[in-house]
Design a protein around this motif. Structure first.
Motif, mmCIF file in Angstrom:
data_model
loop_
_atom_site.group_PDB
_atom_site.id
_atom_site.type_symbol
_atom_site.label_atom_id
_atom_site.label_comp_id
_atom_site.label_asym_id
_atom_site.label_seq_id
_atom_site.Cartn_x
_atom_site.Cartn_y
_atom_site.Cartn_z
ATOM 1 N N UNK A 1 0.819 -1.204 0.000
ATOM 2 C CA UNK A 1 0.000 0.000 0.000
ATOM 3 C C UNK A 1 0.856 1.258 0.000
ATOM 4 N N UNK A 2 2.076 1.147 0.503
ATOM 5 C CA UNK A 2 2.900 2.353 0.493
ATOM 6 C C UNK A 2 3.589 2.558 -0.849
ATOM 7 N N UNK A 3 3.810 1.498 -1.603
ATOM 8 C CA UNK A 3 4.601 1.671 -2.829
ATOM 9 C C UNK A 3 3.769 1.665 -4.101
ATOM 10 N N UNK A 4 2.636 0.992 -4.094
ATOM 11 C CA UNK A 4 1.878 0.902 -5.347
ATOM 12 C C UNK A 4 1.201 2.233 -5.647
ATOM 13 N N UNK A 5 1.387 2.695 -6.876
ATOM 14 C CA UNK A 5 0.799 3.965 -7.277
ATOM 15 C C UNK A 5 1.521 5.178 -6.733
ATOM 16 N N UNK A 6 2.673 4.974 -6.178
ATOM 17 C CA UNK A 6 3.442 6.100 -5.638
ATOM 18 C C UNK A 6 4.640 6.367 -6.543
ATOM 19 N N UNK A 7 4.794 7.615 -6.904
ATOM 20 C CA UNK A 7 5.950 7.986 -7.712
ATOM 21 C C UNK A 7 5.921 7.401 -9.102
ATOM 22 N N UNK A 8 4.795 7.560 -9.786
ATOM 23 C CA UNK A 8 4.695 7.009 -11.141
ATOM 24 C C UNK A 8 5.631 7.736 -12.095
ATOM 25 N N UNK A 9 6.227 6.958 -12.963
ATOM 26 C CA UNK A 9 7.085 7.542 -13.994
ATOM 27 C C UNK A 9 6.642 6.953 -15.316
ATOM 28 N N UNK A 10 6.131 7.822 -16.185
ATOM 29 C CA UNK A 10 5.605 7.300 -17.447
ATOM 30 C C UNK A 10 6.746 6.914 -18.376
ATOM 31 N N UNK A 11 6.395 6.030 -19.304
ATOM 32 C CA UNK A 11 7.379 5.547 -20.268
ATOM 33 C C UNK A 11 7.998 6.707 -21.060
ATOM 34 N N UNK A 12 7.129 7.610 -21.501
ATOM 35 C CA UNK A 12 7.592 8.723 -22.342
ATOM 36 C C UNK A 12 8.600 9.591 -21.586
ATOM 37 N N UNK A 13 8.198 9.956 -20.364
ATOM 38 C CA UNK A 13 9.083 10.821 -19.586
ATOM 39 C C UNK A 13 10.404 10.114 -19.296
ATOM 40 N N UNK B 1 27.208 -14.548 -25.038
ATOM 41 C CA UNK B 1 27.301 -15.999 -24.858
ATOM 42 C C UNK B 1 26.327 -16.515 -23.810
ATOM 43 N N UNK B 2 25.746 -15.619 -23.045
ATOM 44 C CA UNK B 2 24.909 -16.085 -21.937
ATOM 45 C C UNK B 2 23.436 -15.922 -22.273
ATOM 46 N N UNK B 3 22.685 -16.856 -21.724
ATOM 47 C CA UNK B 3 21.240 -16.785 -21.918
ATOM 48 C C UNK B 3 20.627 -16.190 -20.669
ATOM 49 N N UNK B 4 19.995 -15.052 -20.825
ATOM 50 C CA UNK B 4 19.298 -14.477 -19.674
ATOM 51 C C UNK B 4 18.182 -13.571 -20.179
ATOM 52 N N UNK B 5 17.205 -13.374 -19.327
ATOM 53 C CA UNK B 5 16.091 -12.514 -19.703
ATOM 54 C C UNK B 5 16.255 -11.161 -19.033
ATOM 55 N N UNK B 6 15.607 -10.170 -19.627
ATOM 56 C CA UNK B 6 15.646 -8.839 -19.042
ATOM 57 C C UNK B 6 14.270 -8.546 -18.453
ATOM 58 N N UNK B 7 14.147 -8.510 -17.156
ATOM 59 C CA UNK B 7 12.834 -8.229 -16.588
ATOM 60 C C UNK B 7 12.437 -6.766 -16.777
ATOM 61 N N UNK B 8 11.244 -6.540 -17.270
ATOM 62 C CA UNK B 8 10.728 -5.169 -17.321
ATOM 63 C C UNK B 8 9.220 -5.232 -17.134
ATOM 64 N N UNK B 9 8.662 -4.167 -16.604
ATOM 65 C CA UNK B 9 7.246 -4.216 -16.232
ATOM 66 C C UNK B 9 6.400 -3.673 -17.363
ATOM 67 N N UNK B 10 5.878 -4.578 -18.161
ATOM 68 C CA UNK B 10 5.121 -4.201 -19.350
ATOM 69 C C UNK B 10 3.726 -3.747 -18.935
ATOM 70 N N UNK B 11 3.345 -2.584 -19.449
ATOM 71 C CA UNK B 11 1.990 -2.121 -19.212
ATOM 72 C C UNK B 11 1.687 -1.693 -17.797
ATOM 73 N N UNK B 12 2.741 -1.516 -16.998
ATOM 74 C CA UNK B 12 2.515 -1.044 -15.636
ATOM 75 C C UNK B 12 2.780 0.456 -15.573
ATOM 76 N N UNK B 13 2.519 1.038 -14.412
ATOM 77 C CA UNK B 13 2.622 2.489 -14.319
ATOM 78 C C UNK B 13 4.039 2.970 -14.026
ATOM 79 N N UNK B 14 4.889 2.086 -13.621
ATOM 80 C CA UNK B 14 6.245 2.520 -13.279
ATOM 81 C C UNK B 14 6.286 3.185 -11.925
ATOM 82 N N UNK B 15 5.680 2.556 -10.937
ATOM 83 C CA UNK B 15 5.698 3.146 -9.598
ATOM 84 C C UNK B 15 6.829 2.528 -8.772
ATOM 85 N N UNK B 16 6.862 2.897 -7.513
ATOM 86 C CA UNK B 16 7.948 2.422 -6.653
ATOM 87 C C UNK B 16 7.941 0.904 -6.547
ATOM 88 N N UNK B 17 6.757 0.327 -6.557
ATOM 89 C CA UNK B 17 6.679 -1.127 -6.435
ATOM 90 C C UNK B 17 7.304 -1.813 -7.656
#
Ligand code: SF4
Ligand code: SF4
Lengths: 378, 254
Positions: free
Chosen positions: A208-220, A251-267
């Motif tokens: 509750x403290x982190x979700x929706x706090x400090x949103x950063x949009x993709x564009x910005x 040479x290494x196999x790894x994924x890049x985690x990113x939050x697709x379609x989320x608001x970009x908040x602290x959480x």
């Protein structure tokens, strides 16, 4: 400050309150000051003030030999001296032709991923600390970090100021048995992460403290030049390890985690880092399997004297894109030496993220950016 | 997360497990015991560490075999100043990034270990309040004279003089180096021995080549002489004139 109307109530005089948070404030992660204008508890304006830790790093480097700047890069982001070293070495290696031996490349990857674990695990600890959970998560984080720092000490002689990379390789080989010890630490790490996630990720107070706090949009985020986990938390799939494939990352196999379609908040920023640690462990395992005996230093001569040229070397540091720009003028000293520090540039959107939030949230937004003042002020 | 507060309880279970577990499993402890602090013998105040004890204490921590702190000057077996390896070439002074080394060259030269007589440092100070333990001085030293110490009990109530290590504080024997950094010291000694052997082999080879060349020259000369003699013996009538003038010229030259 944007046009702002004070909340007016009948018969009550209200005015804005200006508070200077810092430079000596426990939540500012160093000597950093936020001048906030408050209407009640709401932040209506915020001005970041920094430079208290300015050490003249760039100018000093122009009066020193190329090698002599290497130990100073440790002190930029003092949590991640290995990746700092690598970025500088990459830039310098572009100036002259140096072949980097295979083993050195592997060790570079291992060191840099261990660094990422150190950074992210303690960042999460600090972040939860900012939320008010004093102590426990941070102590658990530091307990694990300590094991990796022991590895660094055994390899390079120092826990934090490693000064381990050299142009064309590494300063020395790792001692006997080091790789086995590393494997032990790496194998145990997921167990700790499971526990850490259980401790934090479902905690309702954190949610509750982190979700929706400090949103950063993709564009910005893109326009402001944000990089690293913060950019990926805003939904951009961009990782220099994948884009540049510097070193032997292809040479290494790894994924890049990113939050697709989320608001970009602290959480999101918190979760991206939690997930990134798992990928680092994957890379580490592959690297530990692939490494073979061999030399660790290339054919670099004693005197480093590149011809007139420019070079920009960048790595995906745990905090974002760390770049070094060098201009060589044919002497043993660089003509221009410039650092592109990720935390400094990530800090520039602090104001946009904080306006309209509560003052207590400004603290955790700052915590979620992950800054180190040694790098911001240089 | 169906139950409100369930996540918090889950977290608390983790804390409890760590708390109880820390009594059985050292891995769960959030603090670390220094190996040398088992006897509760803490100094009363800063600067109370006796020097020898500090050296010994620094030696017994778990990871110090690899760690570095501040530089020290190496000397070989014998009186420290008679066998000091440093030749006061001042390369380290020039290369040290924060410029914390101060060297004064000696006026006279000194012979060490059968090598050519060289200078020695009349003064060699390192200001450890400035030194950042970067090890650049070790890397640039061409004589393996300076290496990193791992002694860390250096606290002192004297801020200036106490943190300025003088030459005699810095001098440490190679044996001590072997004690604190066994692997590194062994590798370094091996390298020095290899280099010395290579140098000697080269010298020997050069000498042999020289000898051979001299022999070959002598042989060639002897052959030439023999030939000449044979020739002059064959043609005694024609030869004398030039030889005579040559000899005359030489006489004039002298
Ligand atoms: S360790 Fe680094 S700072 Fe210290 S004396 Fe040597 S070169 Fe100078
Ligand atoms: S320690 Fe080494 S580099 Fe420094 S003056 Fe002595 S011999 Fe020269």
């Amino acid at each position: 400050m944007p046009n702002y109307e004070l909340i007016q109530q009948d018969g009550l005089e209200t005015s804005l309150l200006e508070v200077s948070m810092g430079p000596h404030h426990p939540s500012t992660h160093g000597v950093f000051r936020m001048d906030v204008k408050l209407d009640g508890e709401t932040v209506v304006d915020l001005k970041p003030v920094f430079g208290y830790l300015h050490r003249n790093h760039e100018k000093l480097a122009e009066a020193m030999s190329y090698l002599a700047s290497m130990p100073f890069t440790d002190r930029l982001d003092y949590f991640n001296s290995m990746t700092n070293n690598w970025a500088y070495a990459l830039a310098a290696e572009q100036l002259i032709e140096i072949e980097i031996p295979e083993r050195a490349e592997y060790l570079r990857v291992i060191m840099s991923e261990l660094t990422r674990l150190v950074n992210h695990v303690s960042l999460v600890g600090f972040f939860v600390n900012d939320l008010g959970a004093l102590g426990t998560p941070l102590l658990y984080a530091f307990r694990e970090r300590e094991k990796i720092l022991d590895l660094f000490e055994q390899a390079s002689g120092a826990r934090m100021m490693c000064n381990y990379f050299r142009f064309g390789g590494l300063r020395c080989d790792v001692p006997e048995g080091w790789l086995d010890r590393t494997r032990e630490v790496v194998d145990r790490f997921p167990k700790f992460l499971d526990e850490y996630e259980k401790l934090l990720c479902e905690n309702e107070i954190i949610l509750s403290r982190t979700q929706g706090v400090g949103n950063l949009s993709k564009e910005l985020a893109i326009n402001a030049g944000i990089t690293g986990p913060m950019l990926r938390a805003s939904g951009v799939n961009y990782d220099i390890r994948k884009v540049d494939n510097y070193g032997i990352y292809d040479r290494f196999k790894f994924r890049v985690p990113y939050s697709k379609g989320k608001v970009g908040d602290c959480y999101d920023r918190f979760m991206v880092r939690m997930l990134e640690m798992r990928e680092s462990i994957e890379i580490l395992k592959q690297a530990l399997d692939g490494i073979e005996a061999g030399p660790i230093m290339g054919n670099a001569g004693k005197v480093f004297k590149p011809a007139k040229a420019e070079a920009y070397g960048r790595v995906e540091a745990p905090k974002g894109e760390l770049g070094f720009y060098l201009v060589a003028d044919g002497t043993t000293q660089p003509y221009r030496y410039r650092v592109r520090p990720p935390s400094f540039i990530n800090l520039t959107v602090l104001q946009d993220m904080c306006i309209g939030q509560q003052v207590a949230d400004a603290v955790i937004i700052l915590g979620s950016i992950d800054i180190v003042l040694g790098e911001v002020d240089r | 997360m169906s139950l409100l507060g369930g996540g918090i309880f889950k977290g608390m279970a983790v804390t409890l497990r760590n708390f109880v577990g820390s009594y059985f499993d050292k891995e769960r402890l959030t603090t670390k015991e220094y190996a040398w602090r088992t006897d509760d013998k803490l100094p009363e105040r800063a600067g109370d560490y006796p020097k020898e004890e500090a050296e010994q204490l620094s030696d017994t921590t778990t990871v110090t075999h690899y760690s570095r702190n501040f530089p020290m000057l190496l000397h070989d077996e014998g009186e420290p100043m008679d066998t000091v390896r440093c030749v006061a070439c001042q390369i380290c002074e020039r290369e040290c990034p924060p410029q914390c080394i101060y060297i004064e060259k000696s006026k006279d030269k000194m012979e060490r270990g059968g090598n050519k007589a060289q200078f020695y440092p009349a003064t060699f100070d390192i200001d450890v309040s400035v030194c950042m333990s970067c090890q650049i001085c070790v890397e640039v030293c061409p004589f393996d004279a300076i290496v990193m110490n791992s002694q860390f009990e250096l606290s002192t109530p004297d801020r200036f003089g106490g943190l300025l290590l003088r030459r005699d504080d810095l001098l440490k024997s190679n044996d001590y180096y072997h004690k604190i950094h066994p692997e590194e010291a062994a590798a370094r000694d091996k390298r020095i021995a290899d280099e010395k052997a290579a140098k000697e082999a080269k010298k020997k080879a050069a000498e042999e080549a020289k000898k051979k060349a001299a022999e070959a020259k002598a042989k060639a000369e002897a052959e030439a002489k023999a030939k000449e003699e044979a020739e002059s013996a064959e043609k005694p009538a024609e030869a004398p004139a030039p030889t005579h003038t040559d000899a005359k010229k030489e006489d004039n030259g002298e």
